[in-house]
Design an enzyme around this catalytic site. Structure first.
Site, short mmCIF file in Angstrom:
data_model
loop_
_atom_site.label_atom_id
_atom_site.label_comp_id
_atom_site.label_asym_id
_atom_site.label_seq_id
_atom_site.Cartn_x
_atom_site.Cartn_y
_atom_site.Cartn_z
N HIS A 123 -19.26 85.99 28.36
CA HIS A 123 -20.27 85.75 27.33
C HIS A 123 -21.70 85.71 27.84
O HIS A 123 -22.64 85.60 27.08
CB HIS A 123 -19.98 84.44 26.60
CG HIS A 123 -20.34 83.21 27.40
ND1 HIS A 123 -19.58 82.78 28.46
CD2 HIS A 123 -21.38 82.36 27.32
CE1 HIS A 123 -20.13 81.70 28.98
NE2 HIS A 123 -21.23 81.41 28.31
C1 UD1 Z 1 -24.55 78.55 25.13
C2 UD1 Z 1 -25.22 78.10 26.43
C3 UD1 Z 1 -24.39 78.56 27.62
C4 UD1 Z 1 -22.95 78.13 27.51
C5 UD1 Z 1 -22.39 78.62 26.17
C6 UD1 Z 1 -20.95 78.19 25.98
C7 UD1 Z 1 -27.69 78.00 26.43
C8 UD1 Z 1 -28.92 78.69 26.89
N1 UD1 Z 1 -26.54 78.69 26.59
O1 UD1 Z 1 -24.61 79.98 25.12
O2 UD1 Z 1 -24.92 78.00 28.79
O3 UD1 Z 1 -22.19 78.67 28.56
O4 UD1 Z 1 -23.22 78.08 25.13
O5 UD1 Z 1 -20.40 78.67 24.82
O6 UD1 Z 1 -27.78 76.90 25.96
N2 UD1 Z 1 -22.16 80.80 17.44
C9 UD1 Z 1 -21.12 80.58 16.58
N3 UD1 Z 1 -20.71 79.30 16.38
C10 UD1 Z 1 -21.30 78.25 16.99
C11 UD1 Z 1 -22.36 78.49 17.87
C12 UD1 Z 1 -22.78 79.76 18.09
O7 UD1 Z 1 -20.55 81.49 16.00
O8 UD1 Z 1 -20.87 77.10 16.76
C13 UD1 Z 1 -22.60 82.17 17.69
C14 UD1 Z 1 -23.92 82.48 17.02
O9 UD1 Z 1 -23.84 83.76 16.48
C15 UD1 Z 1 -24.92 82.44 18.14
C16 UD1 Z 1 -24.07 82.90 19.33
O10 UD1 Z 1 -22.77 82.37 19.07
O11 UD1 Z 1 -26.02 83.25 17.90
C17 UD1 Z 1 -24.56 82.41 20.65
O12 UD1 Z 1 -24.65 80.97 20.65
P1 UD1 Z 1 -25.80 80.19 21.48
O13 UD1 Z 1 -25.58 78.73 21.39
O14 UD1 Z 1 -27.12 80.73 21.12
O15 UD1 Z 1 -25.59 80.63 22.96
P2 UD1 Z 1 -24.28 80.81 23.78
O16 UD1 Z 1 -24.21 82.24 24.18
O17 UD1 Z 1 -23.09 80.21 23.10
#
Ligand code: UD1
Length: 374
Positions: A209
């Site tokens: 990811h």
């Molecule tokens: C975040 C953390 C990363 C961690 C990862 C674990 C930062 C900079 N990054 O990255 O260190 O390894 O979490 O998962 O803080 N989404 C959902 N459901 C949710 C949350 C997010 O579907 O509950 C989707 C959304 O489309 C979102 C994407 O996942 O845009 C990415 O989520 P985000 O929290 O922005 O970053 P991660 O890549 O998850």
């Protein structure tokens, strides 16, 4: 007895296992400290957040900031605005942040500007790669924290090099491993292998990811090529992060992806399912931070698809190797494992399930003068 409120911040999936140990340890003895659990809402849906609270036996958060997704700036700013309101209202004696996600940095900055002391759990880790958003979060958080709890010697050395006084650094081990060890017996009762019709040692578990891998079309394309090769040799079980599936679609790679018939694609799995899948895998392919640590403790070979790691003890002591995102190197590492040529590794110092207790002990001495159990 007057108890001090300690705000414990969590926001994203890898935080929940870490705060579980802290909340449990703080509640386990009369410490003169009351945990105030704050969920920023960085991860918000049932798959990425809700069920982790249920499985880990975490209490519902005392405060939920409900920030949701956004660009880094939007997410960080929203957390800061809402966390500031919370701090002014609740007036905790200390803010405890864990790991390296946006919530960690946002809450550390906000607390510090209100003169509330900050303690960072998992401090001092460095990938020395500023392309990684987590590296910025780690450096900023450590630049302003008051107390530093570290998981490995290298982290302590990094902090000392950066000028942190040694008396503020506490080598306590790894709270994520506290939760792993505590949950392992229950995780073993998960029926995920049976549901997926897979057997111990007969598959590779994969997670992917990191923006450096999935946000660049060429890199992601190269990785899909490597996976095409590997899945001809062993089944790949792949709980897909929402970000990864979004990028596969966005880059028009869905047709290549769908051809990979020996990859078992899953929705994000629960914590217990993940531990069961990890413990029974032949090996793990990952770009996660926490998974490098969990495989080391479980003694499972780990191939890390990144150019660096902020957790070097998993390589020097554990079962992890850093191979980058080059398909040839990834395939070569898989060949080595399948040929039985992989190091055994051992468990790093103080990753013994007692790190949360050590942290609570330190906090007690710093903030309240009440011995445990009184
Ligand atoms: C975040 C953390 C990363 C961690 C990862 C674990 C930062 C900079 N990054 O990255 O260190 O390894 O979490 O998962 O803080 N989404 C959902 N459901 C949710 C949350 C997010 O579907 O509950 C989707 C959304 O489309 C979102 C994407 O996942 O845009 C990415 O989520 P985000 O929290 O922005 O970053 P991660 O890549 O998850």
């Amino acid at each position: 007895m007057i108890t001090k409120k300690i705000a414990i911040v969590c926001g994203a999936r890898p935080n929940f296992m870490k705060v579980a140990s802290l909340v449990t340890s703080m509640k386990a003895c009369v410490t003169g400290m009351t945990p105030l659990l704050v969920h920023t809402g960085q991860h918000y849906d049932q798959r990425m957040s809700g069920r982790f609270f249920e499985e880990l036996g975490l209490p519902q958060p005392d405060v939920h900031l409900e920030v949701g997704s956004g660009t880094h700036a939007v997410q960080t700013a929203n957390i800061m605005v809402r966390f500031e309101e919370m701090l002014l209202k609740q007036k905790p004696a200390l803010v405890l942040v864990v790991g390296d996600v946006n919530s960690t940095m946002a809450c550390a900055i906000t607390a510090k500007k209100l003169s509330v002391p900050v303690a960072h759990v998992e401090a001092g880790l460095r990938s020395y790669d500023d392309e990684m958003p987590e590296e910025i979060n780690r450096k900023v958080t450590d630049a302003i924290s008051d107390y530093f709890f570290v998981t490995e010697q290298e982290a302590q050395d990094n902090l000392l090099r950066e000028g942190v006084p040694s008396h503020k650094i506490y080598f306590v081990g790894n709270v994520m491993i506290d939760t792993l060890l505590r949950n392992f017996p229950q995780a073993q009762t998960s029926d995920i292998l049976e549901r997926l019709h897979i057997q111990k040692g007969q598959y590779c578990l994969m997670t992917l990811h990191r923006p450096s891998n999935v946000d660049h079309a060429m890199v992601l394309k190269g990785l899909l090529k490597a996976f095409a090769h590997i899945q001809n040799r062993i089944k790949i079980v792949f709980p897909v992060h929402p970000r990864t599936i979004k990028m596969i679609d966005q880059f028009g790679l869905a047709p290549q992806w769908e051809q990979l018939k020996n990859i078992h694609q899953l929705e994000p799995v629960s914590y217990h399912e993940m531990i069961r899948l990890t413990a029974a895998a032949k090996f793990v392919l990952t770009d996660s931070g926490g998974v490098q640590e969990e495989t080391t403790v479980l003694g499972i070979p780990c191939i890390t698809m990144r150019g660096n790691t902020e957790r070097p003890v998993t390589v020097t002591v554990g079962t992890n190797e850093i191979v980058g995102s080059d398909p040839t190197r990834i395939i070569h590492a898989v060949d080595q494992i399948l040929a039985g040529q992989w190091k055994k590794g051992r468990i790093p110092d103080l990753w013994d399930g007692k790190s949360g207790e050590r942290i609570v002990d330190v906090l007690k001495h710093l903030f309240v003068s009440v011995p445990c159990g009184v």
